[in-house]
Design a protein around this motif. Structure first.
Motif, short mmCIF file in Angstrom:
data_model
loop_
_atom_site.label_atom_id
_atom_site.label_comp_id
_atom_site.label_asym_id
_atom_site.label_seq_id
_atom_site.Cartn_x
_atom_site.Cartn_y
_atom_site.Cartn_z
N GLY A 174 -2.79 -12.67 4.26
CA GLY A 174 -2.72 -11.30 3.74
C GLY A 174 -2.09 -10.39 4.78
N GLY A 179 -3.23 -4.53 9.79
CA GLY A 179 -4.22 -3.46 9.88
C GLY A 179 -3.95 -2.25 9.01
N LYS A 206 -6.00 -15.48 3.22
CA LYS A 206 -6.41 -15.26 1.84
C LYS A 206 -6.85 -16.56 1.16
CE LYS A 206 -5.92 -10.89 1.16
NZ LYS A 206 -7.08 -10.08 0.85
N LYS A 257 -10.30 -13.41 8.55
CA LYS A 257 -10.23 -12.34 7.54
C LYS A 257 -8.85 -12.24 6.91
CE LYS A 257 -10.49 -7.36 7.28
NZ LYS A 257 -10.58 -6.14 8.03
N TRP A 258 -7.81 -12.47 7.68
CA TRP A 258 -6.45 -12.32 7.17
C TRP A 258 -5.94 -13.55 6.41
CZ3 TRP A 258 -3.50 -15.85 9.83
CH2 TRP A 258 -3.95 -16.22 11.09
N SER A 301 -1.58 -7.19 4.77
CA SER A 301 -2.30 -5.93 5.03
C SER A 301 -3.40 -6.12 6.07
CB SER A 301 -2.85 -5.34 3.74
OG SER A 301 -3.68 -6.26 3.08
N GLU A 302 -4.16 -7.22 5.97
CA GLU A 302 -5.21 -7.48 6.96
C GLU A 302 -4.61 -7.82 8.33
OE1 GLU A 302 -5.13 -8.84 3.98
OE2 GLU A 302 -7.05 -8.50 3.00
N LEU A 303 -3.49 -8.51 8.32
CA LEU A 303 -2.86 -8.94 9.57
C LEU A 303 -2.35 -7.75 10.38
CD1 LEU A 303 -2.11 -11.57 11.10
CD2 LEU A 303 0.10 -11.46 9.98
N ASN A 311 0.82 -1.21 0.00
CA ASN A 311 0.00 0.00 0.00
C ASN A 311 0.86 1.27 0.00
OD1 ASN A 311 -2.47 1.26 -0.17
ND2 ASN A 311 -2.68 1.45 2.04
N GLU A 343 -5.75 -2.48 2.08
CA GLU A 343 -5.29 -3.44 1.08
C GLU A 343 -4.68 -2.73 -0.12
OE1 GLU A 343 -7.18 -7.13 -0.08
OE2 GLU A 343 -8.82 -6.57 1.25
#
Length: 132
Positions: free
Chosen positions: A54, A60, A40, A37-38, A56-58, A9, A63
């Motif tokens: 993922g 915070g 993929k 959620k994290w 980015s989800e891990l 990102n 994405e």
């Protein structure tokens, strides 16, 4: 110590090269219903099925629009994929250059410091204890 510099990102991050077995181009990821959620999904890497997380989800952060690489992480005999935007380079980082920030570490358990370069700043992330 050798570290892998990568983007996620539009921000730079560093991860210890010792915890990374290899870097691969993103391949087809099969989603897993009802997974966290994290998570993929799953990939088949040369006959070995492994979970892809993922980053980015891990940690915070928002994405990325595009993911080009997966870091194959290893711990003992376990392997998992870490989905990232793109690997920039592999660097030798002097451990004394890692600035430890206790406040940031308390707020986010994945960050272990910050390294400043002449043209950028990178967060040092340590996710191995969280994904294994």
């Amino acid at each position: 110590m050798q570290m892998i510099l990568f983007k996620l990102n539009q921000q730079f991050y560093l991860i210890s090269a010792a915890s990374v077995e290899e870097v691969i181009d993103t391949i087809e990821i099969t989603p897993v219903p009802l997974a966290a959620k994290w998570v993929k999904g799953l990939i088949n890497l040369r006959g070995a099925v492994m979970t892809v997380v993922g980053l980015s989800e891990l940690i915070g952060v928002p994405e990325s629009k595009e993911y080009k690489n997966i870091l194959i992480m290893k711990k003992d005999d376990k392997r998992k994929g870490l989905l990232i935007e793109e690997v920039s380079e592999i660097l030798d980082v002097d451990p004394e250059k890692v600035v430890l920030n206790d406040d940031a570490k308390e707020q986010n358990k994945y960050y272990s410091g910050i390294v400043s370069f002449p043209d950028k700043v990178a967060n040092v992330v340590d996710v191995t204890k969280m994904i294994f």
